[in-house]
Write a protein that holds these residues in place. Structure first.
Motif, short mmCIF file in Angstrom:
data_model
loop_
_atom_site.label_atom_id
_atom_site.label_comp_id
_atom_site.label_asym_id
_atom_site.label_seq_id
_atom_site.Cartn_x
_atom_site.Cartn_y
_atom_site.Cartn_z
N TYR A 17 -11.30 -11.83 35.33
CA TYR A 17 -10.66 -11.45 33.75
C TYR A 17 -11.33 -12.39 32.57
CZ TYR A 17 -11.40 -8.38 29.51
OH TYR A 17 -12.08 -7.51 28.16
N ASP A 18 -12.05 -12.49 32.08
CA ASP A 18 -12.22 -13.95 31.24
C ASP A 18 -11.98 -13.15 29.66
OD1 ASP A 18 -11.52 -16.24 28.81
OD2 ASP A 18 -13.27 -17.40 30.81
N TRP A 19 -10.49 -12.49 28.96
CA TRP A 19 -10.59 -12.74 27.74
C TRP A 19 -11.32 -13.45 26.41
CZ3 TRP A 19 -5.02 -9.95 26.53
CH2 TRP A 19 -5.72 -9.19 24.92
N SER A 20 -10.97 -14.49 27.02
CA SER A 20 -10.98 -15.74 25.37
C SER A 20 -12.91 -15.49 25.27
CB SER A 20 -11.43 -16.77 26.39
OG SER A 20 -11.71 -17.26 27.35
N LYS A 21 -13.64 -14.89 26.51
CA LYS A 21 -14.88 -14.96 26.11
C LYS A 21 -15.38 -13.49 25.22
CE LYS A 21 -16.09 -18.18 29.62
NZ LYS A 21 -16.63 -18.55 31.19
N ASN A 22 -14.55 -12.63 24.74
CA ASN A 22 -14.89 -11.64 24.30
C ASN A 22 -15.26 -11.81 22.34
OD1 ASN A 22 -15.00 -9.68 22.86
ND2 ASN A 22 -14.49 -7.91 24.93
#
Length: 186
Positions: free
Chosen positions: A97-102
């Protein structure tokens, strides 16, 4: 160290690069096998180390900050760049899960991730209080989220006002998980 006696059990040499101590290691965990799980920002990896300091596994995770062993033996690591990865026993990434891409979130610096009993993952965010960025009171930064295996956010925590101002929190301890401090070694 044996806790609570604080008796030293052994010293273990750890991997190190020159360049200052701040970026070396952020989190250690003792695995069920007795090895050490180490999150190393300096090496951009989660490492598994034996009792002699030999690196047994090197799992790629740039900005590695947090690590924990899951009940299924997999390793859950998180990066100060917003990335959370689950690695299987062979070192393959089996969930990410890549939170920074949200685009709905700003100032993401993931510090801790915990797998919950329901299979979701709670991810903690740290806000750098020393940066030039200020908290926008009308749209404050998020301090934690819960995300499903499919990447859907279930809830988010943003508590910046008194009486429950959590500030730039780094970690969250789950109170539903008992710890026997008399049998705790590290």
């Amino acid at each position: 160290m044996e806790i609570p006696s604080m008796k030293e059990i052994r010293r273990i040499p750890l991997p190190y690069k020159d360049g200052g101590s701040h970026g070396q290691m952020r989190c250690f965990r003792l695995s069920r096998k007795g090895t050490i799980l180490l999150a190393s920002m300096q090496f951009g990896a989660i490492m598994e180390i034996d009792k002699k300091g030999v690196v047994l596994r090197h799992l790629d995770l740039p900005g590695a900050w947090g690590v924990e062993e899951l009940k299924n033996g997999h390793i859950l690591g998180c990066s100060n760049r917003g990335m959370v990865r689950e690695f299987d026993e062979d070192g393959r990434v089996v969930w990410e899960y890549d939170w920074s891409k949200n685009p709905n979130y700003k100032n993401i610096s993931t510090q801790k991730a915990h797998r919950l009993k329901n299979g979701n993952t709670m991810i903690g965010n740290w806000f750098n209080m020393w940066s030039s960025q200020n908290i926008d009171p009308n749209n404050p930064d998020v301090q934690a989220i819960e995300v499903t295996p499919e990447g859907k956010i279930i809830w988010e925590l943003s508590s910046w006002k008194d009486p429950a101002n959590l500030g730039p929190s780094t970690t969250i301890q789950l109170l539903s998980e008992a710890v026997n401090r008399k049998k705790f070694h590290f």
